[in-house]
Design an enzyme around this catalytic site. Sequence first.
Site, PDB file in Angstrom:
ATOM      1  N   VAL A 169       0.825  -1.218   0.000  1.00  0.00           N
ATOM      2  CA  VAL A 169       0.000   0.000   0.000  1.00  0.00           C
ATOM      3  C   VAL A 169       0.857   1.265   0.000  1.00  0.00           C
ATOM      4  CG1 VAL A 169      -1.686   1.301   1.351  1.00  0.00           C
ATOM      5  CG2 VAL A 169      -1.947  -1.164   1.080  1.00  0.00           C
ATOM      6  N   SER A 182      -8.747  -2.308   7.205  1.00  0.00           N
ATOM      7  CA  SER A 182      -8.996  -3.489   6.380  1.00  0.00           C
ATOM      8  C   SER A 182     -10.453  -3.909   6.509  1.00  0.00           C
ATOM      9  CB  SER A 182      -8.089  -4.606   6.874  1.00  0.00           C
ATOM     10  OG  SER A 182      -8.618  -5.855   6.536  1.00  0.00           O
ATOM     11  N   SER A 183     -10.941  -4.612   5.490  1.00  0.00           N
ATOM     12  CA  SER A 183     -12.342  -5.059   5.532  1.00  0.00           C
ATOM     13  C   SER A 183     -12.591  -6.098   6.623  1.00  0.00           C
ATOM     14  CB  SER A 183     -12.749  -5.637   4.173  1.00  0.00           C
ATOM     15  OG  SER A 183     -11.898  -6.701   3.821  1.00  0.00           O
ATOM     16  N   CYS A 184     -11.535  -6.663   7.204  1.00  0.00           N
ATOM     17  CA  CYS A 184     -11.754  -7.676   8.253  1.00  0.00           C
ATOM     18  C   CYS A 184     -12.196  -7.063   9.577  1.00  0.00           C
ATOM     19  CB  CYS A 184     -10.524  -8.546   8.437  1.00  0.00           C
ATOM     20  SG  CYS A 184      -9.179  -7.668   9.193  1.00  0.00           S
ATOM     21  N   TYR A 238      -5.899  -8.956  14.588  1.00  0.00           N
ATOM     22  CA  TYR A 238      -5.594  -7.885  13.632  1.00  0.00           C
ATOM     23  C   TYR A 238      -6.787  -6.940  13.520  1.00  0.00           C
ATOM     24  CZ  TYR A 238      -4.557  -5.842   9.014  1.00  0.00           C
ATOM     25  OH  TYR A 238      -4.328  -4.995   7.963  1.00  0.00           O
ATOM     26  N   LYS A 240      -7.111  -2.880  14.265  1.00  0.00           N
ATOM     27  CA  LYS A 240      -7.546  -1.911  13.253  1.00  0.00           C
ATOM     28  C   LYS A 240      -8.791  -1.138  13.712  1.00  0.00           C
ATOM     29  CE  LYS A 240      -4.392  -2.246  10.119  1.00  0.00           C
ATOM     30  NZ  LYS A 240      -3.549  -1.078   9.807  1.00  0.00           N
ATOM     31  N   THR A 282     -10.745  -3.064   0.793  1.00  0.00           N
ATOM     32  CA  THR A 282     -11.043  -4.482   0.656  1.00  0.00           C
ATOM     33  C   THR A 282      -9.736  -5.241   0.409  1.00  0.00           C
ATOM     34  OG1 THR A 282     -12.558  -5.975  -0.467  1.00  0.00           O
ATOM     35  CG2 THR A 282     -11.412  -4.376  -1.864  1.00  0.00           C
ATOM     36  N   HIS A 332      -1.194 -13.249   1.326  1.00  0.00           N
ATOM     37  CA  HIS A 332      -2.619 -13.353   0.978  1.00  0.00           C
ATOM     38  C   HIS A 332      -2.779 -14.289  -0.215  1.00  0.00           C
ATOM     39  CE1 HIS A 332      -2.713  -9.505   3.270  1.00  0.00           C
ATOM     40  NE2 HIS A 332      -3.796 -10.086   3.754  1.00  0.00           N
ATOM     41  N   ARG A 338       2.708 -19.984  -6.469  1.00  0.00           N
ATOM     42  CA  ARG A 338       2.566 -21.448  -6.532  1.00  0.00           C
ATOM     43  C   ARG A 338       2.371 -21.918  -7.973  1.00  0.00           C
ATOM     44  NH1 ARG A 338      -1.477 -22.666  -2.325  1.00  0.00           N
ATOM     45  NH2 ARG A 338      -0.021 -21.544  -1.002  1.00  0.00           N
ATOM     46  N   ASP A 343     -11.309 -21.606   5.538  1.00  0.00           N
ATOM     47  CA  ASP A 343     -11.910 -20.749   4.515  1.00  0.00           C
ATOM     48  C   ASP A 343     -11.949 -19.286   4.951  1.00  0.00           C
ATOM     49  OD1 ASP A 343     -12.458 -22.436   2.421  1.00  0.00           O
ATOM     50  OD2 ASP A 343     -14.529 -22.862   3.042  1.00  0.00           O
TER      51      ASP A 343
HETATM   52  O1  GFB Z   1      -6.078 -13.874   1.208  1.00  0.00           O
HETATM   53  P1  GFB Z   1      -6.487 -14.576   2.448  1.00  0.00           P
HETATM   54  O2  GFB Z   1      -5.399 -15.119   3.295  1.00  0.00           O
HETATM   55  O3  GFB Z   1      -7.335 -13.555   3.248  1.00  0.00           O
HETATM   56  O4  GFB Z   1      -7.430 -15.825   2.058  1.00  0.00           O
HETATM   57  P2  GFB Z   1      -8.754 -13.391   3.949  1.00  0.00           P
HETATM   58  C1  GFB Z   1      -8.571 -15.688   1.255  1.00  0.00           C
HETATM   59  C2  GFB Z   1      -9.162 -17.049   0.938  1.00  0.00           C
HETATM   60  O5  GFB Z   1      -8.281 -17.725   0.020  1.00  0.00           O
HETATM   61  C3  GFB Z   1      -9.356 -17.993   2.107  1.00  0.00           C
HETATM   62  C4  GFB Z   1      -8.072 -19.051   0.449  1.00  0.00           C
HETATM   63  O6  GFB Z   1     -10.579 -18.675   1.953  1.00  0.00           O
HETATM   64  C5  GFB Z   1      -8.177 -18.955   1.974  1.00  0.00           C
HETATM   65  O7  GFB Z   1      -8.419 -20.236   2.541  1.00  0.00           O
HETATM   66  N1  GFB Z   1      -6.778 -19.532  -0.055  1.00  0.00           N
HETATM   67  C6  GFB Z   1      -6.608 -20.521  -0.976  1.00  0.00           C
HETATM   68  C7  GFB Z   1      -5.551 -19.106   0.306  1.00  0.00           C
HETATM   69  N2  GFB Z   1      -5.311 -20.768  -1.177  1.00  0.00           N
HETATM   70  C8  GFB Z   1      -4.627 -19.885  -0.404  1.00  0.00           C
HETATM   71  C9  GFB Z   1      -3.231 -19.644  -0.201  1.00  0.00           C
HETATM   72  O8  GFB Z   1      -2.353 -20.279  -0.754  1.00  0.00           O
HETATM   73  N3  GFB Z   1      -2.912 -18.617   0.656  1.00  0.00           N
HETATM   74  C10 GFB Z   1      -3.858 -17.878   1.294  1.00  0.00           C
HETATM   75  N4  GFB Z   1      -3.464 -16.888   2.099  1.00  0.00           N
HETATM   76  N5  GFB Z   1      -5.190 -18.120   1.148  1.00  0.00           N
HETATM   77  C11 GFB Z   1      -7.315 -11.802   5.357  1.00  0.00           C
HETATM   78  C12 GFB Z   1      -7.091 -11.520   6.804  1.00  0.00           C
HETATM   79  O9  GFB Z   1      -8.352 -12.686   5.276  1.00  0.00           O
HETATM   80  O10 GFB Z   1      -7.710 -10.666   4.638  1.00  0.00           O
HETATM   81  C13 GFB Z   1      -6.315 -10.328   7.046  1.00  0.00           C
HETATM   82  O11 GFB Z   1      -6.515 -12.655   7.411  1.00  0.00           O
HETATM   83  C14 GFB Z   1      -6.544  -9.195   6.055  1.00  0.00           C
HETATM   84  O12 GFB Z   1      -6.631  -9.906   8.327  1.00  0.00           O
HETATM   85  C15 GFB Z   1      -6.867  -9.627   4.651  1.00  0.00           C
HETATM   86  O13 GFB Z   1      -7.520  -8.343   6.512  1.00  0.00           O
HETATM   87  C16 GFB Z   1      -7.397  -8.503   3.775  1.00  0.00           C
HETATM   88  O14 GFB Z   1      -9.562 -12.517   3.070  1.00  0.00           O
HETATM   89  O15 GFB Z   1      -9.409 -14.666   4.342  1.00  0.00           O
END
Ligand code: GFB
Length: 328
Positions: A30, A123-125, A152, A156, A180, A195, A203, A285
């Site tokens: 950012v 953050s949207s979380c 987190y 925030k 978002t 993320h 990957r 998830d």
């Molecule tokens: O991007 P992510 O970690 O953030 O995961 P969140 C989003 C979705 O992608 C989840 C799936 O359902 C994960 O299970 N996913 C699939 C994966 N494969 C992968 C992978 O290889 N890596 C990751 N990381 N996810 C975050 C928050 O939540 O959003 C933070 O933990 C932050 O606090 C951020 O606010 C914006 O959207 O679930």
Amino acid sequence: MGTVTAADPHPSFLADKDAKVFVAGHRGLVGSAILRRLLSLGFTSVVARTHAELDLTRQADVEAFFAAERPRYVVLAAAKVGGIHANSTFPADFIAANLQIQTNVVDAALRCGSVRKLLFLGSSCIYPKFAPQPITEGALLSGPLEPTNEWYAVAKIAGIKMCQAYRIQHGLDAVSAMPTNLYGPHDNFHPENSHVLPALIRRFHEAKACDAPEVVVWGSGSPLREFLHVDDLADAVIFLMDHYSGLEHVNVGSGSEVTIKELAELVKEVVGFQGKLVWDSSKPDGTPRKLMDSSKIQGMGWKPKIELKEGLVETYKWYVENVVSDKK
Ligand code: GFB
């Protein structure tokens, strides 16, 4: 906006391009996008410090920095961030570092006496796990948080409340923007702690490079996520610095969402991987859906410009040119 009016003796942000602007977190996804945008707009006095030069978790160091530099504007993009796995594995780091950074910066911004406006990024979380969709700003604190990132999120939320409290009690023009899920150049491409979007880029790229037959993707693939290119967010931040001085935080989203399965198929296509996807259901998830209602900022006149596919192509190119070639 953009000009000095009789009612307001101060120039607006965009009419004050020689003023000192401190971008906290300028090496991150950012902060680096905001820095690029400020420089391209002609801001002449942008101040930034690396983590090694200034540790924002150290209150005395932050106070000394503000007293010496006396910035007129502050964009607080420094934070400890990570994906779903990092958030649930390092809860202490996420709550402590974020509370420390934001508390030190907002308080020092008030104390140094030179800051005319500060923008805090969240953050949207911050919103409840099962908030009605699309999520309006008013959904804040209306229900329980998503457990994988509640530490987190609590930090925030405290940042938003701190900006509000400093505005109410001290008159500090501190505003908060809640983006978002973001992506783009200078993201963290760590295999586990990043993320989803950068994790999948890496990957699929590595699987293609070694002709692997399959790529593992976490969870069920059914969660919905809204993605915004970080250059669109940078535009929104500049827009809010110029146009907004309200108490309430402001959502910044793209308005379009995809399932994680659709995202994985799209990344696969952009990277050019020919194998198949395998779903690891032992991984969480997280929130089933978090689509922001961005009508507040859109009503003020900001709009996103970068489509997901276009942004993905550009981000993959950046990854190949900057991350992959660095490793060679
Ligand atoms: O991007 P992510 O970690 O953030 O995961 P969140 C989003 C979705 O992608 C989840 C799936 O359902 C994960 O299970 N996913 C699939 C994966 N494969 C992968 C992978 O290889 N890596 C990751 N990381 N996810 C975050 C928050 O939540 O959003 C933070 O933990 C932050 O606090 C951020 O606010 C914006 O959207 O679930």
